[in-house]
Motif scaffolding. Structure first.
Motif, short mmCIF file in Angstrom:
data_model
loop_
_atom_site.label_atom_id
_atom_site.label_comp_id
_atom_site.label_asym_id
_atom_site.label_seq_id
_atom_site.Cartn_x
_atom_site.Cartn_y
_atom_site.Cartn_z
N PRO A 185 0.83 -1.21 0.00
CA PRO A 185 0.00 0.00 0.00
C PRO A 185 0.86 1.25 0.00
CG PRO A 185 0.11 -0.92 2.20
CD PRO A 185 0.83 -1.89 1.31
N ARG A 186 0.33 2.31 -0.55
CA ARG A 186 1.02 3.59 -0.48
C ARG A 186 0.69 4.23 0.87
NH1 ARG A 186 3.57 6.29 -4.13
NH2 ARG A 186 2.63 5.17 -5.90
N GLY A 187 1.68 4.65 1.60
CA GLY A 187 1.47 5.24 2.91
C GLY A 187 1.44 4.19 3.99
N LYS A 188 1.15 4.63 5.22
CA LYS A 188 1.22 3.74 6.38
C LYS A 188 -0.04 2.91 6.57
CE LYS A 188 4.45 6.64 8.98
NZ LYS A 188 4.69 7.38 10.25
N ARG A 189 -1.17 3.42 6.10
CA ARG A 189 -2.43 2.72 6.33
C ARG A 189 -2.52 1.48 5.44
NH1 ARG A 189 -7.02 3.49 8.97
NH2 ARG A 189 -8.99 2.73 8.12
N SER A 190 -2.88 0.36 6.05
CA SER A 190 -2.97 -0.90 5.31
C SER A 190 -4.20 -1.66 5.77
CB SER A 190 -1.70 -1.73 5.54
OG SER A 190 -1.78 -2.95 4.85
N SER A 191 -5.31 -1.43 5.13
CA SER A 191 -6.57 -2.04 5.56
C SER A 191 -7.29 -2.65 4.37
CB SER A 191 -7.47 -1.01 6.25
OG SER A 191 -7.66 0.12 5.41
#
Length: 311
Positions: A26-32
């Motif tokens: 994923p791009r960025g820290k969020r991974s949901s």
């Protein structure tokens, strides 16, 4: 480029695309993201890519307790709850899975595996009788003796296998999709429970007759191309802390005709006079075992919300 997530390992995802399978992050820290999610990615080098966008989900199957949530799968048509004649299974867990599915408009289907073990079959059927009476489909199979009938039933569905460890989910997956080579282990007789064999969810295209596994995998990038099946890790718990008491009651389909008909508008369905649900239990219109399941899950949700008012 569009694709479908076919496996998830923390922040690492395998995505099927028209150009083949890519390892994506994923791009960025969020991974949901969850298995079955439809995503847009930017392709990189060495078979890798970056997930840029999530296509809106049609539904999401997930579980939660007071402090944690676990995404299981997205964009499902059916949840296939696998139980077996042995080891013993929890009918409470079946009710939990059904409630999670009903709250997301996912159709439950129950598979009773190891139906060839005739001595244990009557007891398993008795446990499932309240669900059959509600109209939930129950299919009896023996994974070790083939699963042709189940293959035909699942062929056009977007489904996930869920259930306790040892129920034979991975063996069923192998019977339906031989190339899956899902790991299996023998049951732990001492504990009367299975050993975890699947450590993450994985999506497998259901290959139509005559189609190669490679072609099916490519087609899995197109959600309209045919059926697929997700094998998931064995469950011992299925928390529903994300449901409100009202949405939980709505997820028990036999409760629906009685909801809103209690004497008091704020009825908690506990011991209030004129409670329509309690009346339905007393008259046999609601099975006492299902009522027990509802009260158990409702108490668990209340406890979770006391621990974490953020729910």
């Amino acid at each position: 480029m569009k694709g479908v997530i076919v496996a998830a390992f923390g922040r690492h995802y395998e995505v099927n695309t028209a150009a083949g399978r890519l390892q994506c992050y994923p791009r960025g820290k969020r991974s949901s993201y969850a298995c079955g999610d439809e995503v847009e990615i930017v392709r990189g080098g060495d078979g890798q890519g970056v997930i840029e966008k999530l296509t809106p989900r049609r539904n999401l199957l997930w579980r939660s307790d007071a402090f944690r949530e676990k995404l299981i799968a997205a964009n499902l048509s059916h949840i296939v709850i696998v139980v077996a004649t042995e080891p013993g299974f929890s009918d409470l867990l079946v009710s939990r899975c059904i409630a999670a599915a009903e709250s997301q408009d996912i159709t439950p289907l129950i598979v009773l595996n190891k139906a060839d073990l005739e001595e244990r079959l009557p007891g398993a059927r008795a446990q499932l009788a309240p669900f059959r009476k509600l109209g939930y489909e129950v299919i009896e199979v023996s994974a070790l003796h083939g699963a042709d009938g189940l293959r035909a039933r699942l062929s056009e569905l977007h489904a996930i296998f869920v259930g306790q460890s040892g129920m034979g989910k991975s063996t069923l997956t192998n019977a339906l999709i031989p190339e899956a080579n899902a790991a299996t282990r023998e049951i732990s007789d001492a504990l009367d429970s299975g050993k975890h064999t699947t450590t993450f969810a994985r999506l497998y295209p259901l290959t139509p007759g005559g189609e190669s596994a490679e072609a099916a995998e490519t087609n899995a990038a197109d959600p309209t191309s045919g059926g697929w099946l997700i094998d998931s890790p064995g469950l011992q718990v299925f928390g529903l802390a994300h449901l409100t008491p009202d949405s939980l009651a709505e997820a028990f389909i036999e409760f629906r005709p009685f909801l809103g008909k209690c004497r008091f508008r704020d009825c908690r369905h506990d011991s209030e006079p004129g409670c329509a649900l309690l009346g339905a239990v007393a008259s046999g219109q609601i099975h006492p075992r299902r009522w027990e399941h509802f009260r158990n899950i409702r108490s668990e949700i209340a406890a979770a919300r006391k621990l974490n008012p953020g729910w």
